[in-house]
Design a protein around this motif. Structure first.
Motif, PDB file in Angstrom:
ATOM      1  N   ILE A   1       5.798   3.870   0.677  1.00 31.06           N
ATOM      2  CA  ILE A   1       5.237   2.475   0.923  1.00 31.06           C
ATOM      3  C   ILE A   1       4.810   3.021   2.497  1.00 31.06           C
ATOM      4  O   ILE A   1       5.402   3.132   3.370  1.00 31.06           O
ATOM      5  CB  ILE A   1       6.334   1.377   1.062  1.00 31.06           C
ATOM      6  CG1 ILE A   1       6.655   1.084  -0.355  1.00 31.06           C
ATOM      7  CG2 ILE A   1       5.454   0.301   1.546  1.00 31.06           C
ATOM      8  CD1 ILE A   1       7.640   0.161  -0.729  1.00 31.06           C
ATOM      9  N   ILE A   2       3.514   2.659   2.778  1.00 28.86           N
ATOM     10  CA  ILE A   2       2.908   2.870   4.135  1.00 28.86           C
ATOM     11  C   ILE A   2       3.025   1.470   4.852  1.00 28.86           C
ATOM     12  O   ILE A   2       3.653   1.530   6.057  1.00 28.86           O
ATOM     13  CB  ILE A   2       1.553   3.166   3.928  1.00 28.86           C
ATOM     14  CG1 ILE A   2       1.451   4.708   3.295  1.00 28.86           C
ATOM     15  CG2 ILE A   2       0.803   3.303   5.359  1.00 28.86           C
ATOM     16  CD1 ILE A   2      -0.078   5.181   2.806  1.00 28.86           C
ATOM     17  N   ILE A   3       2.388   0.608   4.203  1.00 28.40           N
ATOM     18  CA  ILE A   3       2.252  -0.664   4.907  1.00 28.40           C
ATOM     19  C   ILE A   3       2.557  -1.866   3.669  1.00 28.40           C
ATOM     20  O   ILE A   3       2.071  -1.770   2.642  1.00 28.40           O
ATOM     21  CB  ILE A   3       1.256  -0.886   5.827  1.00 28.40           C
ATOM     22  CG1 ILE A   3       1.276  -2.216   6.920  1.00 28.40           C
ATOM     23  CG2 ILE A   3       0.124  -0.985   4.836  1.00 28.40           C
ATOM     24  CD1 ILE A   3       0.382  -1.947   7.928  1.00 28.40           C
ATOM     25  N   THR A   4       3.206  -3.009   4.028  1.00 27.52           N
ATOM     26  CA  THR A   4       3.232  -4.133   3.149  1.00 27.52           C
ATOM     27  C   THR A   4       2.078  -5.231   3.490  1.00 27.52           C
ATOM     28  O   THR A   4       1.469  -5.407   4.864  1.00 27.52           O
ATOM     29  CB  THR A   4       4.392  -4.852   3.165  1.00 27.52           C
ATOM     30  OG1 THR A   4       4.757  -5.290   4.481  1.00 27.52           O
ATOM     31  CG2 THR A   4       5.411  -3.668   2.617  1.00 27.52           C
ATOM     32  N   GLY A   5       1.664  -6.163   2.702  1.00 22.63           N
ATOM     33  CA  GLY A   5       0.746  -7.336   3.060  1.00 22.63           C
ATOM     34  C   GLY A   5       1.317  -7.917   4.075  1.00 22.63           C
ATOM     35  O   GLY A   5       0.409  -8.491   5.023  1.00 22.63           O
ATOM     36  N   GLU A   6       2.621  -8.303   3.865  1.00 20.69           N
ATOM     37  CA  GLU A   6       3.272  -9.186   5.160  1.00 20.69           C
ATOM     38  C   GLU A   6       2.946  -8.627   6.516  1.00 20.69           C
ATOM     39  O   GLU A   6       2.666  -9.356   7.655  1.00 20.69           O
ATOM     40  CB  GLU A   6       4.606  -9.275   4.842  1.00 20.69           C
ATOM     41  CG  GLU A   6       5.114 -10.401   3.848  1.00 20.69           C
ATOM     42  CD  GLU A   6       4.964  -9.450   2.323  1.00 20.69           C
ATOM     43  OE1 GLU A   6       4.714  -8.321   2.248  1.00 20.69           O
ATOM     44  OE2 GLU A   6       4.949 -10.346   1.489  1.00 20.69           O
ATOM     45  N   GLU A   7       3.236  -7.089   6.611  1.00 20.80           N
ATOM     46  CA  GLU A   7       2.881  -6.533   8.162  1.00 20.80           C
ATOM     47  C   GLU A   7       1.443  -6.710   8.232  1.00 20.80           C
ATOM     48  O   GLU A   7       0.963  -6.891   9.580  1.00 20.80           O
ATOM     49  CB  GLU A   7       3.273  -5.332   7.794  1.00 20.80           C
ATOM     50  CG  GLU A   7       4.832  -4.941   7.715  1.00 20.80           C
ATOM     51  CD  GLU A   7       5.192  -3.553   7.550  1.00 20.80           C
ATOM     52  OE1 GLU A   7       4.291  -2.788   7.347  1.00 20.80           O
ATOM     53  OE2 GLU A   7       6.365  -3.343   7.513  1.00 20.80           O
ATOM     54  N   ILE A   8       0.427  -6.580   7.382  1.00 22.17           N
ATOM     55  CA  ILE A   8      -1.083  -6.794   7.612  1.00 22.17           C
ATOM     56  C   ILE A   8      -1.345  -8.280   8.280  1.00 22.17           C
ATOM     57  O   ILE A   8      -1.877  -8.325   9.037  1.00 22.17           O
ATOM     58  CB  ILE A   8      -1.757  -6.424   6.472  1.00 22.17           C
ATOM     59  CG1 ILE A   8      -1.787  -4.715   5.979  1.00 22.17           C
ATOM     60  CG2 ILE A   8      -3.281  -6.736   6.584  1.00 22.17           C
ATOM     61  CD1 ILE A   8      -2.347  -4.656   4.738  1.00 22.17           C
ATOM     62  N   LEU A   9      -0.917  -9.004   7.482  1.00 19.00           N
ATOM     63  CA  LEU A   9      -1.011 -10.556   8.122  1.00 19.00           C
ATOM     64  C   LEU A   9      -0.317 -11.034   9.375  1.00 19.00           C
ATOM     65  O   LEU A   9      -0.914 -11.409  10.306  1.00 19.00           O
ATOM     66  CB  LEU A   9      -0.323 -11.653   7.047  1.00 19.00           C
ATOM     67  CG  LEU A   9      -0.985 -11.466   5.489  1.00 19.00           C
ATOM     68  CD1 LEU A   9      -0.016 -12.514   4.455  1.00 19.00           C
ATOM     69  CD2 LEU A   9      -2.401 -12.307   5.724  1.00 19.00           C
ATOM     70  N   ARG A  10       0.890 -10.374   9.553  1.00 16.51           N
ATOM     71  CA  ARG A  10       1.457 -10.677  10.743  1.00 16.51           C
ATOM     72  C   ARG A  10       0.899  -9.778  11.817  1.00 16.51           C
ATOM     73  O   ARG A  10       0.402 -10.381  12.652  1.00 16.51           O
ATOM     74  CB  ARG A  10       3.122 -10.514  10.616  1.00 16.51           C
ATOM     75  CG  ARG A  10       3.668 -10.848  11.780  1.00 16.51           C
ATOM     76  CD  ARG A  10       5.160 -10.530  11.609  1.00 16.51           C
ATOM     77  NE  ARG A  10       5.630  -9.192  11.163  1.00 16.51           N
ATOM     78  CZ  ARG A  10       5.978  -8.821  10.175  1.00 16.51           C
ATOM     79  NH1 ARG A  10       6.332  -9.488   9.050  1.00 16.51           N
ATOM     80  NH2 ARG A  10       6.270  -7.627   9.783  1.00 16.51           N
ATOM     81  N   ASP A  11       0.645  -8.535  11.666  1.00 19.17           N
ATOM     82  CA  ASP A  11       0.554  -7.716  12.890  1.00 19.17           C
ATOM     83  C   ASP A  11      -0.976  -7.285  12.888  1.00 19.17           C
ATOM     84  O   ASP A  11      -1.430  -7.448  14.068  1.00 19.17           O
ATOM     85  CB  ASP A  11       1.123  -6.410  12.770  1.00 19.17           C
ATOM     86  CG  ASP A  11       2.789  -6.490  12.724  1.00 19.17           C
ATOM     87  OD1 ASP A  11       3.070  -7.427  12.998  1.00 19.17           O
ATOM     88  OD2 ASP A  11       2.997  -5.695  11.882  1.00 19.17           O
TER      89      ASP A  11
ATOM     90  N   LEU B   1       0.906  -1.287   0.323  1.00 21.67           N
ATOM     91  CA  LEU B   1       0.193  -0.161  -0.158  1.00 21.67           C
ATOM     92  C   LEU B   1       0.782   1.289   0.095  1.00 21.67           C
ATOM     93  O   LEU B   1       1.685   1.296   0.815  1.00 21.67           O
ATOM     94  CB  LEU B   1      -0.935   0.072   1.161  1.00 21.67           C
ATOM     95  CG  LEU B   1      -1.748  -1.318   1.335  1.00 21.67           C
ATOM     96  CD1 LEU B   1      -2.442  -1.285   2.593  1.00 21.67           C
ATOM     97  CD2 LEU B   1      -2.719  -1.099   0.121  1.00 21.67           C
ATOM     98  N   GLN B   2       0.637   1.951  -1.022  1.00 16.48           N
ATOM     99  CA  GLN B   2       1.611   3.251  -1.140  1.00 16.48           C
ATOM    100  C   GLN B   2       0.624   4.661  -1.104  1.00 16.48           C
ATOM    101  O   GLN B   2      -0.461   4.643  -1.605  1.00 16.48           O
ATOM    102  CB  GLN B   2       2.323   3.028  -2.613  1.00 16.48           C
ATOM    103  CG  GLN B   2       3.282   1.928  -2.500  1.00 16.48           C
ATOM    104  CD  GLN B   2       3.983   1.905  -3.813  1.00 16.48           C
ATOM    105  OE1 GLN B   2       3.613   2.594  -4.763  1.00 16.48           O
ATOM    106  NE2 GLN B   2       4.787   0.870  -4.098  1.00 16.48           N
ATOM    107  N   THR B   3       1.451   5.677  -1.002  1.00 17.75           N
ATOM    108  CA  THR B   3       0.792   7.013  -1.155  1.00 17.75           C
ATOM    109  C   THR B   3       1.011   7.353  -2.882  1.00 17.75           C
ATOM    110  O   THR B   3       1.454   6.569  -3.427  1.00 17.75           O
ATOM    111  CB  THR B   3       1.319   7.886  -0.229  1.00 17.75           C
ATOM    112  OG1 THR B   3       2.618   8.067  -0.742  1.00 17.75           O
ATOM    113  CG2 THR B   3       1.341   7.643   1.246  1.00 17.75           C
ATOM    114  N   GLU B   4       0.359   8.428  -3.056  1.00 15.21           N
ATOM    115  CA  GLU B   4       0.515   8.904  -4.454  1.00 15.21           C
ATOM    116  C   GLU B   4       1.916   9.325  -4.697  1.00 15.21           C
ATOM    117  O   GLU B   4       2.281   9.303  -5.882  1.00 15.21           O
ATOM    118  CB  GLU B   4      -0.287  10.134  -4.580  1.00 15.21           C
ATOM    119  CG  GLU B   4      -1.878   9.646  -4.574  1.00 15.21           C
ATOM    120  CD  GLU B   4      -2.946  11.086  -4.937  1.00 15.21           C
ATOM    121  OE1 GLU B   4      -2.484  11.853  -4.863  1.00 15.21           O
ATOM    122  OE2 GLU B   4      -4.223  10.545  -4.575  1.00 15.21           O
ATOM    123  N   THR B   5       2.848   9.722  -3.828  1.00 16.52           N
ATOM    124  CA  THR B   5       4.172   9.837  -4.066  1.00 16.52           C
ATOM    125  C   THR B   5       5.024   8.891  -4.084  1.00 16.52           C
ATOM    126  O   THR B   5       6.370   8.918  -4.498  1.00 16.52           O
ATOM    127  CB  THR B   5       4.630  11.059  -2.962  1.00 16.52           C
ATOM    128  OG1 THR B   5       4.366  10.504  -1.678  1.00 16.52           O
ATOM    129  CG2 THR B   5       3.557  12.290  -3.100  1.00 16.52           C
TER     130      THR B   5
END
Length: 175
Positions: free
Chosen positions: A86-96, A79-83
């Motif tokens: 990188i805000i967060i990755t899928g692995e971080e979402i899954l793990r955390d 997940l990225q901003t328009e600029t």
């Protein structure tokens, strides 16, 4: 695979309960138990440990279906901003956030579901075979304990038209 597993469990339940209404009630209760303990409504670390976490969560087939689905959707996601930050990755979402076990891939989750499905089908086969044998054993025991003697009732009538008096009926029934 999850649907195949649910069908296998319902086949086992249907072969064990006496009528279809009890089968529906038992199957729905089991499915609700599995959905609640699978980690979808409450995260795995938030499940109460006595009943929901240790026996239910670790044998729950819904957990493997959820984890496989989550891994399929979130692995490789950024997940990225328009600029471009990188805000967060899928692995971080899954793990955390979702607390998914990351020690194995989604294919292992699928394999576990397949093995559970095959085991449930084998259990269904055993239940059906054992119930067939149990019926024969119960029938043999009942026949040995109280054998029914067959009686033949033979009635003879003195004329071509039978008399319908009470004594003729009593003689006919051999009472």
């Amino acid at each position: 695979m999850n649907m195949l597993l649910v069908e296998s469990l319902m086949m086992i339940i249907a072969s064990l309960v006496p009528n279809y209404l009890m089968g529906i009630i038992t199957g729905a209760g089991l499915q609700a138990l599995m959905i609640l303990g699978g980690g979808y409504f409450r995260l795995p670390k938030d499940l109460p440990k006595l009943f929901w976490r240790y026996p239910i969560y670790y044998i729950d087939f819904q957990r493997f279906a959820y984890h496989g689905l989550f891994k399929n959707e979130f692995l490789g996601l950024r997940l990225q901003t328009e600029t471009g930050w990188i805000i967060i990755t899928g692995e971080e979402i899954l793990r955390d956030e979702l607390q998914v076990e990351m020690g194995h891939s989604k294919w292992i989750d699928l394999l576990v579901l397949m093995v559970m499905g095959v085991v449930c089908r084998l259990v269904f086969l055993l239940v059906v075979k054992m119930s067939e044998r149990a019926k024969h054993v119960v029938k043999a025991v009942i026949m040995r304990v109280s054998p029914k003697e067959s009686h033949q009732v033979v009635a003879t009538y003195p004329s071509s038209t039978p008399s319908h008096t009470p004594s003729a009926i009593i003689r006919f029934l051999n009472i």
